[in-house]
Write a protein that holds these residues in place. Structure first.
Motif: not given
Length: 156
Positions: A97-105, A132-144
């Motif tokens: 991933y690039v800076h600004g578009g780094c995801s833990p998934i 960059i330009g995109y976000q997701v919203e996920v339940k905390v426990q599901e992300l973990l």
């Protein structure tokens, strides 16, 4: 949204529900800007930070965009004496991933990932969808569960 990032495809494959957001062409640069453009609580929008220890072990931390990673607390959370942020030029080869578009998934490898304990204040958190330009919203426990992560107090 018609556009799907790799993160969204991974969540789809795992049957994990998410809300996607786009701030493309909004001019938002910082995480706080992104939260503002999306009209979201800046304490619920998280940034993904990558660090390295002296032994060259990489760790991923997620903190609210309005917060700052406490390197001492972060090191303690993963059993290290000290850690430091990876250099910008190393981010892409390490994570994909690039800076600004780094995801833990969906990183190139699965790294130990710690999410700030403040995530517990919300049912869901919002973070980069891997582009960059995109976000997701996920339940905390599901992300973990997806990232095999843990919660810990890691902000200043």
């Amino acid at each position: 949204m018609d556009y799907k990032t790799n993160v969204m495809r991974i969540l789809d494959k795992m049957n994990i529900g998410y809300q996607s957001y786009s701030y493309k062409n909004s001019g938002a640069i910082s995480g706080v800007d992104v939260a503002e453009v999306l009209n979201q609580n800046e304490n619920q929008v998280f940034k993904t930070l990558v660090t390295v220890s002296k032994s060259k072990t990489y760790y991923v931390f997620m903190v609210p965009v309005s917060g700052e990673l406490d390197l001492k607390k972060a090191a303690t959370s993963v059993g290290e004496k000290s850690i430091e942020m990876v250099k910008l030029k190393e981010l892409l080869p390490i994570t994909g991933y690039v800076h600004g578009g780094c995801s833990p998934i969906g990183m190139k490898k699965k790294y130990i990932t710690v999410v700030d304990i403040s995530a517990e204040n919300f049912d869901t958190i919002i973070f980069s969808a891997g582009k960059i330009g995109y976000q997701v919203e996920v339940k905390v426990q599901e992300l973990l569960d997806v990232i095999d992560g843990k919660l810990y107090d890691i902000i200043k």
